[in-house]
Design an enzyme around this catalytic site. Structure first.
Site, short mmCIF file in Angstrom:
data_model
loop_
_atom_site.label_atom_id
_atom_site.label_comp_id
_atom_site.label_asym_id
_atom_site.label_seq_id
_atom_site.Cartn_x
_atom_site.Cartn_y
_atom_site.Cartn_z
N THR B 323 -21.51 17.07 51.15
CA THR B 323 -22.77 17.39 50.48
C THR B 323 -22.59 17.62 48.99
O THR B 323 -21.48 17.83 48.51
CB THR B 323 -23.43 18.66 51.07
OG1 THR B 323 -22.60 19.78 50.74
CG2 THR B 323 -23.60 18.56 52.57
N CYS B 324 -23.71 17.62 48.28
CA CYS B 324 -23.70 17.90 46.84
C CYS B 324 -23.60 19.39 46.55
O CYS B 324 -23.80 19.80 45.41
CB CYS B 324 -24.97 17.35 46.20
SG CYS B 324 -24.95 15.57 46.03
N ASP B 325 -23.34 20.19 47.55
CA ASP B 325 -23.22 21.63 47.33
C ASP B 325 -21.77 21.97 47.10
O ASP B 325 -20.91 21.63 47.91
CB ASP B 325 -23.77 22.39 48.55
CG ASP B 325 -24.05 23.84 48.21
OD1 ASP B 325 -23.17 24.49 47.59
OD2 ASP B 325 -25.13 24.32 48.54
#
Lengths: 376, 376
Positions: B323-325
């Protein structure tokens, strides 16, 4: 809380826990960003709130979109987004997913490594690519790890390699950290970006754009500057380094676009003390870390909290969620003071919960359903 | 990895990421607990893995169930569990949910506060109740907060009040912390329990049962003792304090019942370095904290990891999710050393991922689907 949300909660009395999103707030936020940063193309970070209603509204307002995955590509296209206005911003993509996006007309991709660049060159030939660089995250309430981005020297080599691979070396991106409160961080980052633009120019490459990422805030407990102050800081940083030969600007607001649009309403399930002389009450709610309040992890994000008994005398509390997981404590270190009369059945509102709440919820941890969302 | 899982992965080649659960392992674990702790009634903690196939197997083996919510009540009943064998073990319940469970025939409820006791007395009159007390969690790899339980003095008063309210003061529960590695902790806890039994006897109340909770381990990287050693420690603690007048015993294994039954298979999406002289590679997988590996939060649980290139030369890596987290980093401090040849498309297995993986996954964070599970 906006009047529309207040009215919805009063009239519909939706089952708790739930999040209510006021789309008007998002529309205003988009307008405000366009007003204060007219030079920037707004790519809404879909991950912040992927409700179709939110994406649809922003398509109609003229926004572009920053997507993290194939389902987010499909979501934007299904809501009418033009593939020219979609940036595949995740630097970690499977090659078939790049190919899928390319087949749908997407031509703008992020990367920060050689392997990713090679994948893009094979699966999305001729596309525009931008390289994410590492910057410091001082001042951010949700600082980023070193997970994304590479050092500037590597970015320089990779952008040259992009050209050799038949891709368009389009620009540079960075992210100052989510909920960034130190406005000088954009200038710090811009120093690196400007030097990269310069060294690449010497190697015959004219970059087109700077992707400023996100980092603009929503309104939690701590005071933050308003959008005009952020816009000023960003523009001062850019003009300071680029004068009047400004590159194209992209921004990827997520939290600042949708955060303030939402109210999460929960119900008190239990109020208790651990011993007869315990000075702090525990207030257990039907919402917690696993069904809406994931960003209270390590108490990073401190939402404003109201209750159906506001105005009554208060005392400090520990707030916790409903699951059997002991990690599911919402706020223990940060002191929240809530009405003494609070008891099971009372309502509690968490404000500015429009971002990173609904989609973060677990599938069915402890059997609890994901939190319901209403877009009004 | 069991032969059955190996065979399933080889033959079916399921899309990644996925978790494969070998039901035979769970059957063996249940048998082992019955063998080594024959005096204890086993209440499987459904939250650890709520797959219907797992619950169904354990119903057939004769297990009882510890449930956290109404959906878990329904799940157990739908798989044929007898309501007499269900304990509603969450100390935080809405009154209508207590009433629902009561209407389905459940007569055993946990509590740790006066408000909860009052709810149970109204919604489930005449039921058996047990009070959870606070104990230390030294030695636990996933220690619990003070979220559950109350001090012993309060428990004493509440169990007396239970009788006055027409409920059956049935027993006491505690939890030494998940993945507890210090076997002496059961004795520490039992000291408190025994004193509570004694003081209540003086007040005319004979408690029936001790609920020992969970805490028994699965096999991660760190060495743990086997079930017989835990059973010995538990029985020594109980006999030491109760002699040959033993109360009924309940245990609530979750992690130790299902943890070792699962293998999570992921695919490498990207391998990169942050600079040309970076000494550690980043290995990005299609599984991460938000779709299966939630318990790697703070690197609390360190799974054993294998790859499709095992045997080749290795070097330290940082493992991260898709994810982009930036929180979605799996292991950074804990050193994992993986093959140098590892590249996009290779397979990676996380072992002992049968507990707290699938149901913890987010609904669709970043657009990524919850992880698929196969029970074989």
């Amino acid at each position: 809380m906006t009047k529309r949300i207040q009215q919805f909660l009063n009239e519909q009395k939706p089952a708790t826990p739930c999040v209510v999103i006021d789309l008007d707030v998002i529309k205003n936020n988009y307008g405000s960003m366009r007003t204060h940063l007219p030079l920037a193309q707004v790519f809404y970070a879909v991950k912040a709130n992927p409700a179709p209603e939110v994406v649809n509204l922003l398509v109609n307002e003229g926004s572009s979109f920053d997507v993290a995955s194939v389902p987010e590509v499909d979501l934007c296209l299904s809501q009418g987004a033009n593939p020219d206005n979609i940036s595949f911003g995740n630097t970690i993509k499977k090659e078939p997913h790049i190919a899928y996006a390319y087949s749908k007309g997407i031509r703008l991709f992020a990367f920060d490594s050689e392997e990713e660049l090679l994948k893009i060159s094979r699966a999305a030939p001729g596309s525009k690519v931008y390289c994410r660089i590492l910057v410091e995250n001082e001042g951010a309430q949700w600082p980023l790890s070193r997970k994304f981005g590479c050092e500037v020297e590597m970015a320089e080599d990779l952008l040259c390699q992009a050209r050799e691979l038949g891709l368009v070396p389009y620009g540079v991106s960075f992210h100052v950290g989510s909920q960034q409160t130190d406005l000088s961080q954009w200038d710090v980052a811009m120093t690196r970006v400007a030097s990269l633009f310069m060294t690449l120019q010497e190697r015959g490459i004219e970059l087109t754009a700077i992707n400023l990422g996100g980092g603009f805030p929503a309104h939690y407990i701590e005071h933050v500057e308003e959008m005009p102050a952020y816009a000023d800081a960003v523009m001062r940083a850019i003009v300071g380094h680029f004068g009047n030969r400004l590159p194209k600007l992209m921004i990827e607001p997520g939290r600042s676009m949708v955060g303030d649009s939402g109210v999460l309403q929960a119900e008190v399930v239990l109020v208790s003390r651990k011993s007869n002389d315990d000075c702090k009450r525990w207030v257990y709610l039907d919402a917690g870390k696993f069904n809406g309040l994931a960003e209270t992890l390590d108490e990073a994000i401190t939402y404003r909290v109201t209750t159906s008994r506001d105005g009554e005398e208060t005392e400090p509390v520990i707030l916790a969620g409903p699951t059997c997981d002991s990690v599911d404590v919402i706020y223990e270190k940060k002191e929240y003071s809530l009405p003494l009369g609070l008891k099971a059945g009372d309502l509690v509102q968490f404000h500015s919960t429009g971002a990173y709440t609904t989609s973060y919820a677990s599938v069915n941890f402890n059997g609890f359903e994901p939190i319901k969302a209403y877009c009004i």
